[in-house]
Design an enzyme around this catalytic site. Structure first.
Site, PDB file in Angstrom:
ATOM      1  N   HIS A 152     120.964  40.893  40.967  1.00  0.00           N
ATOM      2  CA  HIS A 152     120.416  41.316  40.198  1.00  0.00           C
ATOM      3  C   HIS A 152     120.916  42.568  39.391  1.00  0.00           C
ATOM      4  O   HIS A 152     121.132  42.470  38.294  1.00  0.00           O
ATOM      5  CB  HIS A 152     119.030  41.679  40.705  1.00  0.00           C
ATOM      6  CG  HIS A 152     117.916  42.167  39.731  1.00  0.00           C
ATOM      7  ND1 HIS A 152     117.566  41.309  38.733  1.00  0.00           N
ATOM      8  CD2 HIS A 152     117.145  43.447  39.512  1.00  0.00           C
ATOM      9  CE1 HIS A 152     116.581  42.124  37.830  1.00  0.00           C
ATOM     10  NE2 HIS A 152     116.518  43.089  38.366  1.00  0.00           N
TER      11      HIS A 152
ATOM     12  N   HIS B  55     120.152  43.429  30.402  1.00  0.00           N
ATOM     13  CA  HIS B  55     119.017  42.819  31.084  1.00  0.00           C
ATOM     14  C   HIS B  55     118.192  41.845  30.276  1.00  0.00           C
ATOM     15  O   HIS B  55     117.434  42.485  29.408  1.00  0.00           O
ATOM     16  CB  HIS B  55     118.161  43.936  31.718  1.00  0.00           C
ATOM     17  CG  HIS B  55     117.143  43.501  32.713  1.00  0.00           C
ATOM     18  ND1 HIS B  55     116.641  42.248  32.624  1.00  0.00           N
ATOM     19  CD2 HIS B  55     116.647  44.032  33.807  1.00  0.00           C
ATOM     20  CE1 HIS B  55     115.780  42.230  33.697  1.00  0.00           C
ATOM     21  NE2 HIS B  55     115.786  43.357  34.525  1.00  0.00           N
TER      22      HIS B  55
ATOM     23  N   CYS C 169     111.028  39.839  35.588  1.00  0.00           N
ATOM     24  CA  CYS C 169     112.557  39.404  35.372  1.00  0.00           C
ATOM     25  C   CYS C 169     112.973  38.694  36.232  1.00  0.00           C
ATOM     26  O   CYS C 169     114.283  38.040  36.394  1.00  0.00           O
ATOM     27  CB  CYS C 169     113.124  40.727  35.462  1.00  0.00           C
ATOM     28  SG  CYS C 169     113.252  41.859  36.860  1.00  0.00           S
TER      29      CYS C 169
END
Length: 376
Positions: free
Chosen positions: A312, A353, A176
Site C-alpha cells: 500500500h 494515491h 482505498c
C-alpha cells in the site's frame, strides 16, 4: 502443491488511464524509467485554481491525473449531451475503460455466450452536489435521473447494460482497498460458478480540473506533493485521478479457449482488524499480518519463494512501519530460514494515491513486471 488450474484465475485483459500514462503500455514505460506521473501546475493553471490572489506559501502546486478526466464519447454510447452532463465523470471513464479492457481480452460481448460479471467501485466526489447547487439543472432535471446518473453502486450495472453482460453487477466500496476487494470478489464469483468471466477494477476522479492543495501539518498529504514510500524522508502522499480494470477467467478455461494470459492469481483474501487499532482509519499489524498469511495459505505457496510485494505504501509515519511489521510477521521467519530476500515497493511513488483505483494500479504494476521479467 499449487491449487488446481480450475481453482486459479487468469488475467486475460487489462486497461488503464493513470497519471502520466494514458494506456497500460504507457504505464509500463513510466514505471521502467522510474518516472512520476505527478506534475507541476503551470502558472495559468495555478491562477485558475486559486484566483488572481497569490497562492499561500504552503500551497502545493502538484497535480496527479490522466489527461482530460471529464471528456466522454457520449455519442458512441448513445447518450445525448444533456444526459452526459448528468453523468458522474467516474461512470463515463469507467465505461470507456471497460470497453477497452474487453477489447484487450479479444472478446465481442454480442457473440460471447457465457455469463460476465462486473465488480467495481468509485471514490466519493462532489459531482452530484455540484449538480444540485446549479439552480437551472436542479429545476429542470428529474431527481431520479440525476441520482441514477451518479449512484456509485450503479456504475457496474451501466457497464453491463452497454456491453450486454448478463452476469452479476456489483458495486464495491471499501475505501482505498475498493479495486482489490473488487478483484477478490470477482475471483470468488468465478470459482463459485456465478459467472464465466469478470471485469474488476476501480476509478477515482476527485479533482477534474488541474489544482493543487494547501498543506496541513499532520495530514496524510505530502508537504511537497511527492510520495516517498518506505523512505526515511517520506512525509505522506498526494491524491490523484485514475482508472484501471482487469478481465478475469478461470485459468483452465482460459487455457482451453486460447486466451492471452497476462498473469495468474493463485489466491486472495480479505479481512478487517476490527477495533484492534488506535482509530477508524489506522492500520494494525495483527490484522494485516493475518490477511497476508491467509492469502499465502490459499495460494498454497511457500512464503520463502515470494520475491516481491507490491504494498500500500502511503509514505506516512503510521502506515509504512505497520505494513512492514505485518509483512515481517507473516513472511519473515520463512525468508530468514531460507536465506531469501523479498523486495517491497509501492506504485504511489509513481502515481500518488488513487483512492478507489489505488489497488488495481499496484496489481497491474506486478502483472507488467511479470510479463516483462523486470522489476522496475
Amino acid at each position: 502443491l499449487r491449487r488446481p488450474m480450475d481453482q486459479r484465475v487468469a488475467i486475460v485483459g487489462m486497461a488503464a488511464r493513470l497519471p502520466g500514462a494514458e494506456s497500460v503500455e504507457e504505464f509500463w514505460d513510466l514505471l521502467r524509467q522510474g518516472k512520476s506521473g505527478v506534475r507541476e501546475l503551470t502558472d495559468e493553471e495555478l491562477i485558475r485554481a486559486v484566483g488572481k490572489q497569490l497562492a499561500p506559501s504552503d500551497y502545493v502546486r502538484r497535480y496527479a491525473s490522466f489527461e482530460s478526466p471529464t471528456d466522454f464519447d457520449a455519442n458512441f454510447f448513445g447518450y445525448s449531451p444533456r444526459e452526459a452532463d448528468l453523468l458522474d465523470p467516474q461512470h463515463c471513464v469507467f465505461l470507456e475503460c471497460a470497453w477497452t479492457a474487453w477489447e484487450d481480452a479479444g472478446y465481442d460481448s454480442r457473440q460471447y455466450a457465457g455469463q460476465v460479471g462486473v465488480y467495481a467501485g468509485a471514490a466519493l466526489n462532489s459531482y452530484l452536489v455540484n449538480l444540485h447547487s446549479d439552480h437551472s439543472i436542479r429545476e429542470s432535471v428529474n431527481q431520479v435521473q440525476a441520482v441514477v446518473s451518479n449512484v456509485l453502486g450503479l456504475m457496474p450495472t451501466r457497464v453491463s447494460y452497454h456491453l450486454d453482460l448478463q452476469g452479476p453487477s456489483c458495486g464495491i466500496q471499501t475505501g482505498c482497498s475498493t479495486s482489490l476487494v473488487a478483484v477478490h470478489t470477482a475471483c470468488r464469483s468465478l470459482l463459485d460458478g456465478d459467472c464465466d468471466m469478470a471485469l474488476a477494477g476501480g476509478v477515482t476522479i476527485g479533482q477534474p480540473n488541474p489544482t493543487g492543495y494547501q498543506y496541513e501539518e499532520g495530514s496524510i498529504a505530502s508537504p511537497d506533493g511527492r510520495c516517498r514510500a518506505f523512505d526515511a524522508e517520506g512525509q505522506g502522499t498526494i491524491f490523484g485521478n485514475g482508472v484501471g480494470i482487469v478481465v478475469l477467467k478461470r485459468l483452465q478455461q482460459a487455457i482451453d479457449d486460447g486466451d492471452n494470459i497476462h498473469a495468474v492469481i493463485l489466491g486472495s483474501a480479505i479481512n478487517n482488524d476490527g477495533s484492534d487499532k488506535v482509530g477508524l482509519l489506522a492500520p494494525s499489524v495483527s490484522g494485516q499480518a493475518a490477511v497476508i498469511a491467509s492469502a499465502i495459505k490459499r495460494a498454497q505457496v511457500d512464503p520463502a519463494t515470494i520475491s516481491y510485494v507490491e504494498a500500500h505504501g502511503t509514505a506516512t509515519e503510521l502506515g509504512d512501519p505497520v505494513e512492514l511489521a505485518a509483512l515481517d510477521q507473516a513472511m519473515g521467519a520463512a525468508l530468514k530460514q531460507a536465506s531469501a530476500r523479498c523486495a517491497v515497493g509501492s506504485v504511489k511513488s509513481n502515481l500518488g494515491h488513487l483512492d478507489a483505483a489505488a489497488g488495481i494500479a499496484g496489481l497491474m504494476k506486478v502483472v507488467l513486471a511479470l510479463q516483462h521479467r523486470e522489476l522496475p
